[in-house]
Motif scaffolding. Structure first.
Motif, mmCIF file in Angstrom:
data_model
loop_
_atom_site.group_PDB
_atom_site.id
_atom_site.type_symbol
_atom_site.label_atom_id
_atom_site.label_comp_id
_atom_site.label_asym_id
_atom_site.label_seq_id
_atom_site.Cartn_x
_atom_site.Cartn_y
_atom_site.Cartn_z
ATOM 1 N N ALA A 207 0.806 -1.221 0.000
ATOM 2 C CA ALA A 207 0.000 0.000 0.000
ATOM 3 C C ALA A 207 0.841 1.273 0.000
ATOM 4 C CB ALA A 207 -0.936 -0.001 1.210
ATOM 5 N N LEU A 208 2.156 1.146 0.209
ATOM 6 C CA LEU A 208 3.025 2.321 0.149
ATOM 7 C C LEU A 208 3.037 2.891 -1.263
ATOM 8 C CD1 LEU A 208 6.176 1.135 2.169
ATOM 9 C CD2 LEU A 208 4.331 2.618 2.980
ATOM 10 N N THR A 209 3.360 4.169 -1.362
ATOM 11 C CA THR A 209 3.494 4.768 -2.686
ATOM 12 C C THR A 209 4.719 4.184 -3.398
ATOM 13 O OG1 THR A 209 4.926 6.566 -1.938
ATOM 14 C CG2 THR A 209 2.530 6.919 -1.804
ATOM 15 N N ALA A 210 4.754 4.339 -4.718
ATOM 16 C CA ALA A 210 5.885 3.834 -5.493
ATOM 17 C C ALA A 210 7.185 4.478 -5.018
ATOM 18 C CB ALA A 210 5.664 4.085 -6.977
ATOM 19 N N ARG A 211 7.132 5.783 -4.716
ATOM 20 C CA ARG A 211 8.348 6.449 -4.247
ATOM 21 C C ARG A 211 8.809 5.879 -2.925
ATOM 22 N NH1 ARG A 211 7.969 12.074 -1.519
ATOM 23 N NH2 ARG A 211 7.575 10.615 0.193
ATOM 24 N N ASP A 212 7.864 5.659 -1.995
ATOM 25 C CA ASP A 212 8.252 5.135 -0.687
ATOM 26 C C ASP A 212 8.839 3.733 -0.806
ATOM 27 O OD1 ASP A 212 7.498 7.439 0.532
ATOM 28 O OD2 ASP A 212 5.671 6.657 1.447
ATOM 29 N N ARG A 213 8.286 2.907 -1.693
ATOM 30 C CA ARG A 213 8.855 1.568 -1.876
ATOM 31 C C ARG A 213 10.256 1.658 -2.458
ATOM 32 N NH1 ARG A 213 3.750 0.355 -3.861
ATOM 33 N NH2 ARG A 213 4.536 0.147 -6.000
ATOM 34 N N THR A 214 10.462 2.617 -3.370
ATOM 35 C CA THR A 214 11.805 2.784 -3.942
ATOM 36 C C THR A 214 12.787 3.246 -2.877
ATOM 37 O OG1 THR A 214 10.916 3.303 -6.134
ATOM 38 C CG2 THR A 214 13.164 4.015 -5.674
ATOM 39 N N VAL A 215 12.388 4.208 -2.056
ATOM 40 C CA VAL A 215 13.250 4.690 -0.976
ATOM 41 C C VAL A 215 13.588 3.551 -0.024
ATOM 42 C CG1 VAL A 215 13.333 6.183 1.071
ATOM 43 C CG2 VAL A 215 12.477 7.084 -1.093
ATOM 44 N N LEU A 224 21.916 2.093 0.777
ATOM 45 C CA LEU A 224 22.272 3.495 0.612
ATOM 46 C C LEU A 224 22.029 4.267 1.901
ATOM 47 C CD1 LEU A 224 22.330 2.687 -2.378
ATOM 48 C CD2 LEU A 224 21.297 4.897 -2.924
ATOM 49 N N SER A 225 22.892 5.241 2.154
ATOM 50 C CA SER A 225 22.754 6.106 3.323
ATOM 51 C C SER A 225 21.731 7.193 3.026
ATOM 52 C CB SER A 225 24.099 6.755 3.652
ATOM 53 O OG SER A 225 24.460 7.653 2.610
ATOM 54 N N THR A 232 20.160 10.562 -4.805
ATOM 55 C CA THR A 232 19.436 9.832 -5.841
ATOM 56 C C THR A 232 18.175 10.585 -6.259
ATOM 57 O OG1 THR A 232 20.260 7.715 -5.020
ATOM 58 C CG2 THR A 232 18.289 7.646 -6.398
ATOM 59 N N PHE A 233 17.476 11.165 -5.278
ATOM 60 C CA PHE A 233 16.231 11.888 -5.567
ATOM 61 C C PHE A 233 16.451 13.391 -5.708
ATOM 62 C CE2 PHE A 233 14.553 7.920 -3.956
ATOM 63 C CZ PHE A 233 13.394 7.731 -4.676
ATOM 64 N N ARG A 234 17.705 13.830 -5.561
ATOM 65 C CA ARG A 234 18.062 15.238 -5.657
ATOM 66 C C ARG A 234 17.301 16.089 -4.631
ATOM 67 N NH1 ARG A 234 18.142 13.239 -10.928
ATOM 68 N NH2 ARG A 234 20.175 13.455 -11.955
ATOM 69 N N VAL A 235 17.273 15.589 -3.389
ATOM 70 C CA VAL A 235 16.683 16.336 -2.278
ATOM 71 C C VAL A 235 17.706 16.387 -1.151
ATOM 72 C CG1 VAL A 235 14.318 15.655 -2.848
ATOM 73 C CG2 VAL A 235 15.635 14.267 -1.222
ATOM 74 N N HIS A 236 17.487 17.291 -0.186
ATOM 75 C CA HIS A 236 18.398 17.406 0.953
ATOM 76 C C HIS A 236 18.308 16.156 1.817
ATOM 77 C CE1 HIS A 236 20.139 19.000 4.720
ATOM 78 N NE2 HIS A 236 20.792 19.816 3.915
ATOM 79 N N ILE A 247 8.080 6.423 6.574
ATOM 80 C CA ILE A 247 7.866 5.064 6.060
ATOM 81 C C ILE A 247 7.856 4.075 7.210
ATOM 82 C CG2 ILE A 247 8.925 3.206 4.703
ATOM 83 C CD1 ILE A 247 9.948 5.445 2.798
ATOM 84 N N ARG A 248 8.808 4.207 8.115
ATOM 85 C CA ARG A 248 8.847 3.298 9.267
ATOM 86 C C ARG A 248 7.560 3.408 10.076
ATOM 87 N NH1 ARG A 248 13.040 3.061 14.448
ATOM 88 N NH2 ARG A 248 11.616 1.886 15.770
ATOM 89 N N SER A 249 7.116 4.661 10.336
ATOM 90 C CA SER A 249 5.890 4.865 11.108
ATOM 91 C C SER A 249 4.680 4.278 10.391
ATOM 92 C CB SER A 249 5.687 6.366 11.346
ATOM 93 O OG SER A 249 4.459 6.615 11.985
ATOM 94 N N ASP A 250 4.600 4.495 9.076
ATOM 95 C CA ASP A 250 3.471 3.968 8.306
ATOM 96 C C ASP A 250 3.457 2.441 8.320
ATOM 97 O OD1 ASP A 250 2.693 6.526 7.713
ATOM 98 O OD2 ASP A 250 3.474 6.529 5.668
#
Length: 292
Positions: A207-215, A224-225, A232-236, A247-250
């Motif tokens: 049920a996680l989003t595609a992004r959350d499963r990828t992360v 990966l750290s 990889t996602f170009r975010v801070h 994700i852990r909480s969900d």
């Protein structure tokens, strides 16, 4: 022949202020000298070195700080690679392709696919149109070079998996990584309850989003750290950390909610399953979410 400083200035926006030139010249000479000591068998000209340095420092507000932060050995190695030196490319691959190859193995790529992906990585890093410097010059000094090469390989692997529809983000593979049913405490829990936990966790993963499963996959499967996930996602990195914490909480809340809905568990069984789930999540996320 132009001096090292003049060669750099020719690649920037014009001559540097007169009061900066001696200090910049000294830092440049030190960088090149230390780099040549690290790679004495590589022939790197002043002009080639300055061109590679310019890619990294062009537009820097504090030029001396930017120069001082550059890794001398990587600069000389990358400069030689950028000019097609076979020995330099061999040295680069010996140093930085091993972790990239291992990351692709952990993505369950077979040997032929790995070699194909590494060849694509070579082309991406070392090949450029005539008159331009290859991409590798833009990477050196932008962070840990080994991590950047590894991230580039992982991206290629993810793209290939997506194209071939063979991605390993299925809930079962992630469940396997979390090893929900391998904890010693699980032996004390009734078999039907352990099975229910696995099913509820798998359904929550799905049920996680595609992004959350990828992360989650990049962390659990590829190791990966936070910094590497952010890159990889170009975010801070703080954004990547927030993603993983949520994700852990969900996962925890969603799994326990399904268990409560589906099973008529004893109070003891429910408490044991909750402890087991929380323990596995804590172990699996502790390294990447630990404070610096």
């Amino acid at each position: 022949m132009a001096s090292l400083l003049e060669a750099l200035e020719a690649r920037l926006d014009g001559p540097l202020p007169a009061d900066e030139r001696p200090r910049v010249a000294a830092v440049l000479a030190d960088l090149l000298g230390r780099g040549r000591l690290a790679w004495p068998d590589l022939a790197v000209t002043d002009e080639a070195f300055a061109a590679c340095v310019a890619v990294r420092v062009r537009g820097s507000v504090r030029l001396l700080d930017a120069l001082s932060a550059l890794p001398a050995d990587d600069l000389v190695l990358v400069t030689a690679c950028a000019h097609g030196d076979a020995g330099a490319i061999e040295g680069f691959e010996e140093r930085y392709f091993r972790p990239a190859r291992e990351a692709l193995r952990r993505m369950r790529c077979d040997a032929a696919v790995i070699e194909d992906l590494l060849q694509r990585l070579r082309e991406r890093l070392f090949v450029a149109p005539a008159g331009e410097l290859p991409r590798i010059c833009a990477l050196v000094g932008g962070g840990d070079l080994g991590a950047l090469v590894r991230i580039a390989a992982v991206r290629l692997g993810l793209n290939a998996a997506r194209d071939d529809r063979r991605s390993d983000d299925d809930p079962e593979s992630l469940l396997e990584r979390l090893a929900i049913d391998l904890d010693p405490e699980a032996e004390l829990i009734a078999a039907h309850a352990r099975s229910a936990l696995a099913r509820a966790f798998t359904d929550t993963l799905a049920a996680l989003t595609a992004r959350d499963r990828t992360v989650l996959r990049l962390h659990l499967v590829h190791g990966l750290s936070i910094d590497e996930i952010g890159a990889t996602f170009r975010v801070h990195r703080s954004t990547a950390a927030r993603w993983l914490a949520k994700i852990r909480s969900d996962l925890e809340e969603g799994t326990l909610k399904l268990l409560r809905e589906r099973l008529d568990l004893s109070e003891g069984e429910a408490a044991s399953l909750a402890r087991l789930l929380q323990s596995r999540l804590e172990i699996s996320f502790s390294r990447v979410l630990a404070p610096d």
